[in-house]
Structures are given as structure tokens and as C-alpha cells.
Design an enzyme around this catalytic site. Structure first.
Site, PDB file in Angstrom:
ATOM      1  N   HIS A   1       0.830  -1.205   0.000  1.00  0.00           N
ATOM      2  CA  HIS A   1       0.000   0.000   0.000  1.00  0.00           C
ATOM      3  C   HIS A   1       0.864   1.254   0.000  1.00  0.00           C
ATOM      4  O   HIS A   1       1.783   1.371   0.814  1.00  0.00           O
ATOM      5  CB  HIS A   1      -0.921   0.007   1.222  1.00  0.00           C
ATOM      6  CG  HIS A   1      -2.068  -0.945   1.089  1.00  0.00           C
ATOM      7  ND1 HIS A   1      -1.890  -2.317   1.097  1.00  0.00           N
ATOM      8  CD2 HIS A   1      -3.386  -0.738   0.895  1.00  0.00           C
ATOM      9  CE1 HIS A   1      -3.060  -2.897   0.928  1.00  0.00           C
ATOM     10  NE2 HIS A   1      -3.989  -1.980   0.800  1.00  0.00           N
TER      11      HIS A   1
ATOM     12  N   ALA B   1      -8.681   3.082   5.333  1.00  0.00           N
ATOM     13  CA  ALA B   1      -9.605   3.266   4.205  1.00  0.00           C
ATOM     14  C   ALA B   1      -9.860   4.765   4.068  1.00  0.00           C
ATOM     15  O   ALA B   1     -10.723   5.332   4.759  1.00  0.00           O
ATOM     16  CB  ALA B   1     -10.904   2.497   4.451  1.00  0.00           C
TER      17      ALA B   1
HETATM   18  N1  LIG Z   1      -1.668   3.573   3.170  1.00  0.00           N
HETATM   19  C1  LIG Z   1      -2.960   3.627   2.811  1.00  0.00           C
HETATM   20  O1  LIG Z   1      -3.862   3.567   3.644  1.00  0.00           O
HETATM   21  N2  LIG Z   1      -3.227   3.740   1.477  1.00  0.00           N
HETATM   22  C2  LIG Z   1      -4.517   3.824   1.009  1.00  0.00           C
HETATM   23  N3  LIG Z   1      -5.670   3.850   1.673  1.00  0.00           N
HETATM   24  C3  LIG Z   1      -6.695   3.952   0.749  1.00  0.00           C
HETATM   25  O2  LIG Z   1      -7.874   4.026   0.989  1.00  0.00           O
HETATM   26  N4  LIG Z   1      -6.179   3.982  -0.501  1.00  0.00           N
HETATM   27  C4  LIG Z   1      -4.820   3.911  -0.395  1.00  0.00           C
HETATM   28  O3  LIG Z   1      -3.962   3.928  -1.294  1.00  0.00           O
END
Ligand SMILES: NC(=O)NC1=NC(=O)NC1=O
Length: 174
Positions: free
Chosen positions: A67, A122
Site C-alpha cells: 500500500h 480506508a
Molecule cells: N496507506 C494507505 O492507507 N493507502 C490507502 N488507503 C486507501 O484508501 N487507498 C490507499 O492507497
């Protein structure tokens, strides 16, 4: 998209469509495809979640490491996936001022230093004020419980991306 359509997909089409419901982890969709047919959107989603839950800790941490940071390097360099860019911009993270962005980068670095994986949340369910607060709060959690919390956020992101793909008409297959 209805479940008959999903259940009729070949491997490549299925992975093309669902390959990024878990950020940058098309392997999960590749594995779940062989579990078809799915009785409905919940059943489909449950197979993604079960795959994650069955992974060894190293695999679960690997999913988290796929992520991109919130308001991190990928955002600055324009290398976010389309889904991630949409999520981060919806949370207002694409228009932070320099101070807020630096504060988030420092918190992200502290979090990664403590847990060995990035802070995952999220973003569509959060906003620019809440993200640093939630990061600072979770920074104080214990590693075991934090891993579970982070995977819970991955599942929320998956649920929202799946809903975008399936729309409302992915009811149960009769
Ligand atoms: N490190 C993150 O939490 N990344 C993210 N959360 C999301 O909702 N989209 C992402 O790319």
C-alpha cells in the site's frame, strides 16, 4: 455487473477486473478465481478476505507493504494506482499544505519504524483532519492488535472497491 457475468469470467478477465481490489496484490484475485462460482457479492468478497486471513504473518505484512503511503511519495510523483489516487483525493490528501504533508510523512515514518509496515486506512471513510489523528492514535497500539486493525482497513478498501466494480445489482445468483 451481475454475478452470472462474474462467474463466467475467464482467469485473465477476472484478474483484469478484480486484480486491484487489494492494492497491488493481483495474486489474491488470481487465487480466488478458482473458487468460482460465487453465490453473490458477499460470497466473492468473503473469498478475498479468507485468502488474506489464511496467509502467514509475512504474507499479511506483505499485503500491507504493497500500500502506498497516504500523501506520500507515490502521490507526489503521480505513481498512485487510479483507485488509490481517487481514494486519497476524496479524503482531501491531494491538497494538503506543506506543513500538513510533512506532519503526515513524519507520522508515517514513525509508524513504519515501529511496526515494519505502512499505516493503512480506508481513506474514503476518513478525511484530512482525521487521518493524522488516527495515525497518531494507532501508533500507540501493540503490534499484534495493530496488524489486525491494518488488515481490517485493507478489507474496508477492498469492500469499497468491490462495490464500485459490482454496482448495486450484484445480488444473489438464484
Ligand atoms: N496507506 C494507505 O492507507 N493507502 C490507502 N488507503 C486507501 O484508501 N487507498 C490507499 O492507497
Amino acid at each position: 455487473m451481475d454475478m452470472e457475468k462474474v462467474n463466467s469470467m475467464g482467469f485473465s478477465e477476472f484478474v483484469d477486473v478484480f486484480g486491484n481490489v487489494i492494492e497491488k496484490c493481483p495474486l489474491v484475485a488470481a487465487a480466488v478465481w478458482s473458487q468460482r462460482p460465487f453465490s453473490g457479492s458477499e460470497d466473492l468478497e468473503k473469498h478475498f478476505f479468507d485468502f488474506i486471513d489464511a496467509l502467514p504473518r509475512s504474507g499479511q505484512e506483505g499485503i500491507l507493504r504493497c500500500h502506498p503511503d497516504l500523501a506520500g511519495r507515490d502521490l507526489q510523483q503521480g505513481t498512485l494506482t487510479a483507485e488509490s489516487l481517487r481514494e486519497q483525493s476524496q479524503a482531501g490528501l491531494t491538497s494538503l499544505d506543506a506543513d500538513d504533508r510533512l506532519r503526515l510523512q513524519k507520522l508515517n515514518a514513525q509508524y513504519r519504524e515501529r511496526f515494519g509496515f505502512p499505516f493503512v486506512l480506508a481513506a474514503r471513510l476518513s478525511d484530512r483532519a482525521e487521518v493524522p489523528q488516527e495515525l497518531a492514535r494507532r501508533l500507540r497500539c501493540q503490534p499484534e492488535s495493530e496488524l489486525r486493525t491494518a488488515l481490517g482497513e485493507v478489507k474496508k478498501i477492498c469492500h469499497l472497491r468491490m462495490a464500485d466494480l459490482l454496482g448495486a445489482d450484484a445480488a444473489r445468483v438464484e
